[in-house]
Write a protein that holds these residues in place. Structure first.
Motif, short mmCIF file in Angstrom:
data_model
loop_
_atom_site.label_atom_id
_atom_site.label_comp_id
_atom_site.label_asym_id
_atom_site.label_seq_id
_atom_site.Cartn_x
_atom_site.Cartn_y
_atom_site.Cartn_z
N VAL B 11 -5.02 2.51 -28.77
CA VAL B 11 -4.80 3.89 -28.37
C VAL B 11 -4.15 3.89 -27.00
O VAL B 11 -4.58 3.17 -26.10
N ASP B 12 -3.12 4.68 -26.84
CA ASP B 12 -2.46 4.83 -25.55
C ASP B 12 -3.29 5.81 -24.72
O ASP B 12 -3.26 7.02 -24.96
N ALA B 15 -1.42 8.66 -23.03
CA ALA B 15 -1.07 9.75 -23.95
C ALA B 15 -2.29 10.56 -24.34
O ALA B 15 -2.21 11.79 -24.49
N VAL B 16 -3.42 9.87 -24.47
CA VAL B 16 -4.67 10.59 -24.80
C VAL B 16 -5.00 11.57 -23.68
O VAL B 16 -5.32 12.75 -23.92
#
Lengths: 185, 278
Positions: B11-12, B15-16
């Motif tokens: 998961v980035d 970006a989250v």
């Protein structure tokens, strides 16, 4: 909200009224977001929201026994009510307004269609998401809950909510891209 | 890119965090830049539509909230016997308040009268159904169907059928469900009686027969309701899937018995008004 609910259950009328004020706005937003595309939806959503409020109040004493977060309690009821309304709308005849006696000076059908097209489109895209992701985005965006509150409503941690909402938005962007071909990220 | 393994894959986290901030802004209604991301613009449009005239709706006062009834008369009059008796008493209260609430809604024009009555009743017994408002909604529909039957509307039969079809979707206790079914049975029987009073005598259910002279039988009356030779044949998948013509002849799922539950009749004329909450 949980402490307000506990006081309301204990018979504190002021807490009950304050709780209703919070619940009412949240539930109206949720119902409007979920029922926006139903025929005559403007009133349907508000009617359903009122039903939800009454149901929440009537079931309030049970909340303590179940021990669930109050947000989950409220949106559990709201989800069922919305589903009932959707089922009823499929079967029910669509009422139409009486013909007006004079010219309508409001926006025309074309402008109204343009204004609502984006909202309609995003509802269509949301409907294509898995149920939990759709609920999550509606609670975050339409209802305006925080990640923590949304987590309590859906039985997730705030961190899991943040990751899930990121994935939901990524899917939404991909769907929008394939639908309109004009997404810019 | 800062990333971390989570569930389905990496998961980035940047970006989250960016998406989390975006949703916070949308939820808080503080305005977002809709020019860079089409989905942001779409979600902003949804927010605008949801909030449209919401302030006006919320500024209207909420209907008067129900007050706790003072004396649970129905509970004190309930039959002996712990849990079963308590449930029966609750069923009595539900049935009575459904009738009283429906009648008061019809008479006073207050659409929430039924809900208030039901809410009050369940507050007394502390046995709250998850669908009290659902029952209230049903009660309003029953009142409407009853009026249609009384008027002889052509759509009354289909309305009854529609209501019967929805019963299984309700989360009701068996007694409540049976009470609703009995109401619909009576309405259907009455509808048949009004349409053809001579031929439909044998369809009447206990408690729905018209008054007859003492000691006399009206002409054309069949065997008493509830006898084995009058019961319809069971279908393999239960009575819910019967054809409308067959359903007209269907008997109630459970014969009425003496006791509190059997007094939960559907009619305003049945004298249950006095059993409602104060």
């Amino acid at each position: 909200m949980g402490s307000l609910a506990a006081r309301a259950v204990a018979g504190d009328v002021g807490a009950r009224d304050a709780l209703l004020g919070l619940v009412r706005e949240m539930v109206h937003r949720y119902c409007r977001a979920r029922l926006g595309r139903l025929p005559g939806s403007e009133h349907t959503a508000d009617d359903v929201a009122q039903e939800v409020c009454i149901a929440v109040l009537s079931a309030l004493p049970r909340y303590r026994d179940e021990g669930r977060p109050f947000e989950a309690f409220v949106f559990g009821i709201a989800g069922h009510k919305v589903a009932d309304a959707q089922r009823a709308a499929i079967r029910a005849a669509v009422p139409t307004d009486e013909l007006p006696d004079e010219a309508d000076s409001g926006i025309g059908p074309e402008e109204a269609a343009l204004r609502s097209s984006d909202a309609s489109m995003v509802r269509g895209l949301l409907d294509r998401l898995p149920l939990q992701l759709r609920e999550l985005l509606l609670l975050r965006v339409a209802v305006g809950l925080s990640a923590e509150e949304t987590g309590r409503a859906l039985g997730m941690s705030a961190g899991a909510v943040r990751v899930a909402q990121h994935r939901a938005l990524a899917r939404l962007r991909a769907l929008a891209l394939t639908t309109s071909g004009e997404v810019r990220t | 890119m800062i990333s971390r393994q989570h569930g389905e894959g990496s998961v980035d986290l940047v970006a989250v965090a960016r998406d989390d901030k975006l949703l916070d802004l949308l939820g808080a209604r503080v305005g977002v830049d809709v020019t860079q991301d089409r989905v942001t613009a779409l979600l902003d449009a949804l927010v605008s539509e949801v909030d449209g005239e919401l302030a006006t709706v919320l500024s209207e006062p909420f209907p008067e909230l129900p007050e706790l009834p003072e004396a649970p008369l129905q509970l004190t009059a309930a039959p002996r016997g712990g849990r079963a008796g308590r449930r029966a008493a609750v069923a009595l209260i539900v049935g009575a308040t459904l009738s009283v609430g429906g009648v008061s809604a019809a008479v006073t024009g207050d659409p929430l009268a039924a809900a208030r009555s039901v809410v009050g009743a369940f507050d007394v017994g502390k046995e709250l159904p998850p669908t009290a408002a659902e029952i209230a909604r049903w009660n309003k529909r029953l009142v409407a169907v009853r009026a249609a039957v009384r008027r002889g509307d052509a759509g009354a039969a289909s309305a009854i059928t529609a209501l019967e079809g929805e019963i299984d979707s309700l989360d009701l206790r068996p007694g409540q469900r049976d009470a609703l079914l009995r109401k619909l049975d009576r309405l259907r029987a009455r509808l048949g009686d009004d349409a053809n009073p001579a031929k439909d005598q044998d369809r009447r259910l206990p408690g729905t027969t018209k008054p007859t002279p003492r000691g006399g039988k009206p002409p054309g009356v069949g065997p008493p309701a509830g006898r084995a030779d009058t019961k319809p044949e069971k279908t393999s998948n239960g009575s819910r899937n019967q054809e409308p013509e067959q359903r007209l002849k269907r008997k109630p799922l459970r014969q009425e018995r003496s006791g509190p539950v059997s007094t939960t009749t559907d009619d305003s004329q049945s004298g249950v008004q006095g059993a409602g909450p104060r």
